[in-house]
Design an enzyme around this catalytic site. Structure first.
Site, short mmCIF file in Angstrom:
data_model
loop_
_atom_site.label_atom_id
_atom_site.label_comp_id
_atom_site.label_asym_id
_atom_site.label_seq_id
_atom_site.Cartn_x
_atom_site.Cartn_y
_atom_site.Cartn_z
N HIS A 12 0.84 -1.20 0.00
CA HIS A 12 0.00 0.00 0.00
C HIS A 12 0.88 1.25 0.00
O HIS A 12 1.29 1.74 1.05
CB HIS A 12 -0.91 -0.04 1.23
CG HIS A 12 -1.96 1.03 1.27
ND1 HIS A 12 -3.32 0.74 1.32
CD2 HIS A 12 -1.88 2.38 1.26
CE1 HIS A 12 -4.00 1.86 1.36
NE2 HIS A 12 -3.14 2.88 1.33
N HIS A 14 1.13 4.94 -2.29
CA HIS A 14 0.67 5.82 -3.37
C HIS A 14 1.89 6.40 -4.06
O HIS A 14 2.75 6.99 -3.38
CB HIS A 14 -0.20 6.95 -2.80
CG HIS A 14 -1.43 6.44 -2.09
ND1 HIS A 14 -2.66 6.41 -2.69
CD2 HIS A 14 -1.59 5.92 -0.84
CE1 HIS A 14 -3.55 5.89 -1.84
NE2 HIS A 14 -2.92 5.60 -0.70
N HIS A 192 -9.69 1.38 -0.30
CA HIS A 192 -9.57 2.07 0.98
C HIS A 192 -10.93 2.07 1.69
O HIS A 192 -11.94 2.45 1.08
CB HIS A 192 -9.17 3.54 0.79
CG HIS A 192 -7.73 3.77 0.47
ND1 HIS A 192 -7.12 3.27 -0.64
CD2 HIS A 192 -6.77 4.48 1.14
CE1 HIS A 192 -5.85 3.66 -0.66
NE2 HIS A 192 -5.61 4.40 0.40
N GLU A 195 -10.57 3.74 7.16
CA GLU A 195 -9.50 4.63 7.64
C GLU A 195 -10.18 5.76 8.41
O GLU A 195 -9.78 6.10 9.52
CB GLU A 195 -8.69 5.17 6.45
CG GLU A 195 -7.58 6.15 6.83
CD GLU A 195 -6.92 6.81 5.60
OE1 GLU A 195 -7.53 6.79 4.50
OE2 GLU A 195 -5.82 7.37 5.74
N ASP A 273 1.95 3.92 3.08
CA ASP A 273 0.92 4.81 2.52
C ASP A 273 1.55 5.94 1.67
O ASP A 273 1.60 5.85 0.46
CB ASP A 273 0.05 5.37 3.64
CG ASP A 273 -1.39 5.64 3.24
OD1 ASP A 273 -1.76 5.32 2.11
OD2 ASP A 273 -2.16 6.15 4.08
N ASP A 274 2.00 6.99 2.33
CA ASP A 274 2.62 8.16 1.67
C ASP A 274 3.82 8.58 2.52
O ASP A 274 3.75 9.59 3.25
CB ASP A 274 1.61 9.32 1.61
CG ASP A 274 0.29 8.90 0.98
OD1 ASP A 274 0.22 8.79 -0.26
OD2 ASP A 274 -0.68 8.66 1.74
N1 ADE Z 1 -4.46 9.16 -1.04
C1 ADE Z 1 -3.21 9.18 -0.62
N2 ADE Z 1 -3.13 8.78 0.65
C2 ADE Z 1 -4.39 8.47 1.05
C3 ADE Z 1 -4.95 8.00 2.25
N3 ADE Z 1 -4.22 7.75 3.33
N4 ADE Z 1 -6.28 7.82 2.29
C4 ADE Z 1 -7.02 8.07 1.22
N5 ADE Z 1 -6.54 8.51 0.06
C5 ADE Z 1 -5.23 8.71 -0.03
ZN ZN Z 2 -3.65 4.87 1.09
#
Ligand code: ADE
Ligand code: ZN
Length: 328
Positions: A12, A14, A192, A195, A273-274
């Site tokens: 996961h 992005h 997703h 969250e 994630d990011d």
């Molecule tokens: N796009 C990038 N990171 C995200 C996240 N944590 N939740 C939803 N969309 C995203």
């Molecule tokens: Zn994500």
């Protein structure tokens, strides 16, 4: 003890969210785009909350103006991942940021990403696959366009279809058409959910979109019958604890439900994630899990194995990655 050297599998991530801020600043300078407002004094990304994070994210994406930018981005992201022991990664990529949903343009962006992925495999020993991702807050019609791009380019690199973006916009069933289109094209499905949304959002996602994996899914913990259903159905959670803590989806590492979910029989995996947005890396995630929950190497290896089992790639790739994990 740091788990930096341990070979890891990440499901996961992005792609745009992996962009180092210095990389985005460099592109902005090259192209004379003023996005100085999205950075803090130390040069990191600056935002207040999840909604603002999505805005800053999209502002950063305005510097990624063509395939060549995505080639460079892919290399920059994989360099970071490989430096933290990741040997196999699946990344979310969005036609919305790559030609606005035009299939011809999308193919060109994709070719550039694949070129970078091939180079990274040769030079850094990391394998990358792509999951086409629609952006929830752009709505169901745009999601169909993303699914069409996904269906047209399913292959060795594009292996899945999913949805990211603002979870509180619409209901999962609104997006069923695009998920069905992707599934019928042979793509594997993740989404997703949970969250920000509650257990009802996770349950509706399972019912209406039938994903094999769920991105985050952590709020399922508020309904133990749902947790048991997820465990029984073998749905895999792509858990991103550092992201959840940084964005305040959970109050602290100690309060994170990943251990409870695992204890109840849910298949959990760990991802970033990011990473630069949340000041994390795969090493940090593993180190924090070890520190917070006392998870030793055996449990951490299990997370990687679960991730590999749930990966959307072909069996030959899985066998090669399994050897990398076994070699330690
Ligand atoms: N796009 C990038 N990171 C995200 C996240 N944590 N939740 C939803 N969309 C995203
Ligand atoms: Zn994500």
């Amino acid at each position: 003890m740091s788990y930096r050297a341990m070979p890891k599998v990440e499901l996961h991530l992005h792609l745009e969210g992996g962009a180092p801020p210095a990389f985005i600043r460099g592109l902005a300078k090259e192209k004379n785009i003023d996005i100085s407002g999205i950075f803090d004094e130390q040069g990191g990304y600056l935002y207040r909350d999840f909604e603002h994070f999505l805005q800053v994210y999209e502002a950063a994406c305005t510097t990624l103006t063509g395939p060549e930018e995505f080639r460079r981005l892919t290399l920059a992201v994989l360099e970071e991942s490989a430096a933290h022991g990741v040997v196999y990664s699946e990344t979310f990529v969005s036609p919305d940021f790559c030609g606005g949903g035009d299939v011809g343009a999308w193919r060109e962006y994709l070719a550039a990403m694949v070129e970078a992925a091939d180079e990274a495999e040769r030079t850094m020993g990391i394998t990358l696959k792509g999951i086409v991702t629609c952006i929830r807050h752009m709505g169901p019609e745009q999601a169909k366009t993303a699914a069409k791009c996904a269906a047209e380019t399913k292959g060795d690199f594009i292996v899945g279809y999913g949805m990211a973006g603002a979870e509180m916009v619409g209901r999962p069933g609104d997006f069923a058409y695009s998920f069905d289109m992707a599934r019928e094209a042979g793509l594997r499905i993740t989404c997703h959910a949970g969250e920000w949304g509650g257990p009802d959002m996770v349950a509706d996602t399972i019912r209406d979109l039938a994903p094999e994996r769920i991105g985050h899914g952590i709020n399922a913990i508020k309904d133990l019958a749902l947790v048991d259903q997820i465990a029984e159905q073998g749905i895999v959670l792509e858990v991103c604890p550092g992201s959840n803590v940084f964005l305040n989806a959970v109050p602290s590492w100690e309060a994170h439900p990943i251990a409870k979910l695992r204890d109840r029989g849910v298949k959990v995996t760990v991802s970033t994630d990011d990473p630069p947005f949340f000041h994390t890396t795969m090493t940090d995630e593993f180190d924090m899990l070890a520190r917070t929950f006392g998870w030793e190497e055996e449990v951490l290896s299990e997370l990687n194995q679960t991730a590999l089992d749930a990966a959307f790639c072909d069996d030959k790739t899985k066998e090669a990655v399994a050897k990398r994990l076994a070699a330690g």
